[in-house]
Design an enzyme around this catalytic site. Sequence first.
Site, PDB file in Angstrom:
ATOM      1  N   CYS A   1      32.884  38.745  36.706  1.00 14.75           N
ATOM      2  CA  CYS A   1      33.495  40.078  36.793  1.00 14.75           C
ATOM      3  C   CYS A   1      35.005  39.957  36.756  1.00 14.75           C
ATOM      4  O   CYS A   1      35.683  40.693  36.035  1.00 14.75           O
ATOM      5  CB  CYS A   1      33.031  40.804  38.054  1.00 14.75           C
TER       6      CYS A   1
ATOM      7  N   GLU B   1      38.478  47.524  42.197  1.00 23.67           N
ATOM      8  CA  GLU B   1      39.240  46.288  42.394  1.00 23.67           C
ATOM      9  C   GLU B   1      40.708  46.503  42.062  1.00 23.67           C
ATOM     10  O   GLU B   1      41.041  47.130  41.062  1.00 23.67           O
ATOM     11  CB  GLU B   1      38.688  45.175  41.490  1.00 23.67           C
TER      12      GLU B   1
ATOM     13  N   HIS C   1      33.328  47.153  41.601  1.00 23.55           N
ATOM     14  CA  HIS C   1      32.106  46.484  42.048  1.00 23.55           C
ATOM     15  C   HIS C   1      31.207  47.468  42.789  1.00 23.55           C
ATOM     16  O   HIS C   1      31.692  48.278  43.590  1.00 23.55           O
ATOM     17  CB  HIS C   1      32.449  45.307  42.977  1.00 23.55           C
TER      18      HIS C   1
HETATM   19  N1  PCA Z   1      28.543  40.659  39.021  1.00 21.49           N
HETATM   20  C1  PCA Z   1      29.109  39.340  38.846  1.00 21.49           C
HETATM   21  C2  PCA Z   1      29.015  39.070  37.368  1.00 21.49           C
HETATM   22  C3  PCA Z   1      28.028  40.052  36.832  1.00 21.49           C
HETATM   23  C4  PCA Z   1      27.895  41.062  37.899  1.00 21.49           C
HETATM   24  O1  PCA Z   1      27.285  42.138  37.803  1.00 21.49           O
HETATM   25  C5  PCA Z   1      30.474  39.183  39.486  1.00 21.49           C
HETATM   26  O2  PCA Z   1      30.765  39.860  40.482  1.00 21.49           O
HETATM   27  O3  PCA Z   1      31.271  38.379  39.025  1.00 21.49           O
END
Ligand code: PCA
Length: 205
Positions: free
Chosen positions: A143, A80, A167
Amino acid sequence: MQRVLITAFEPFNGETINPSLETARAVDGMDFPDIEVDVIELPVERFQAPDMAIAHIRMTKPDAVLMLGEAGRRSRITPERVAVNLDDFTIPDNGGHQPRDEPIVRGGPVGYFSTLPLAAMVNQLECARIPAKISNSAGLYLCNRLFYSVMHAIAVEELPVRAGFVHLPYLHEQVVSKRQDMPSLSRETMAQAVRIMVQTSLQEC
Ligand code: PCA
């Protein structure tokens, strides 16, 4: 010896596994010649997750922090670029919290950029034939909140650590009997990807 902290999330949204945690555990058992890797599991709870991560960073003083989370529906490993100062949860977290349209830090900066070498990370992943791409939005769920909160603490406390969020797509087993049209990666690919990102995170820009 340099130190890298990996944070990973417990399952949420009715899932029994979270690819970030499965992968972090796999990487925890790997041997890195010059790097000490530390893994912490975070609850999907809006207050505890950032508090635990920040407390751990203050205590263990890592050189780099690689925060991991699940982004089902994505087909690639996605480092990100930016965290934004907004909570807008479309589903409740595991503690039942669902803030809508609320700043994470009142009066805080609008956003923080990742301080990890994103282009190098994507390049190294692609060299290993792993699909990857920089993402320009970490969403507005936990996240992003964790990412923003950690970057804010690092900025305010002037901590000498680089940090960022990545991610991960679903693992194969999450799409076998449901979500049949959704992309997924294998455990091996995901673990190799995180291993590569741990190593690349410490490279000089
Ligand atoms: N993904 C979520 C929160 C926990 C996770 O593994 C997110 O993308 O915000």
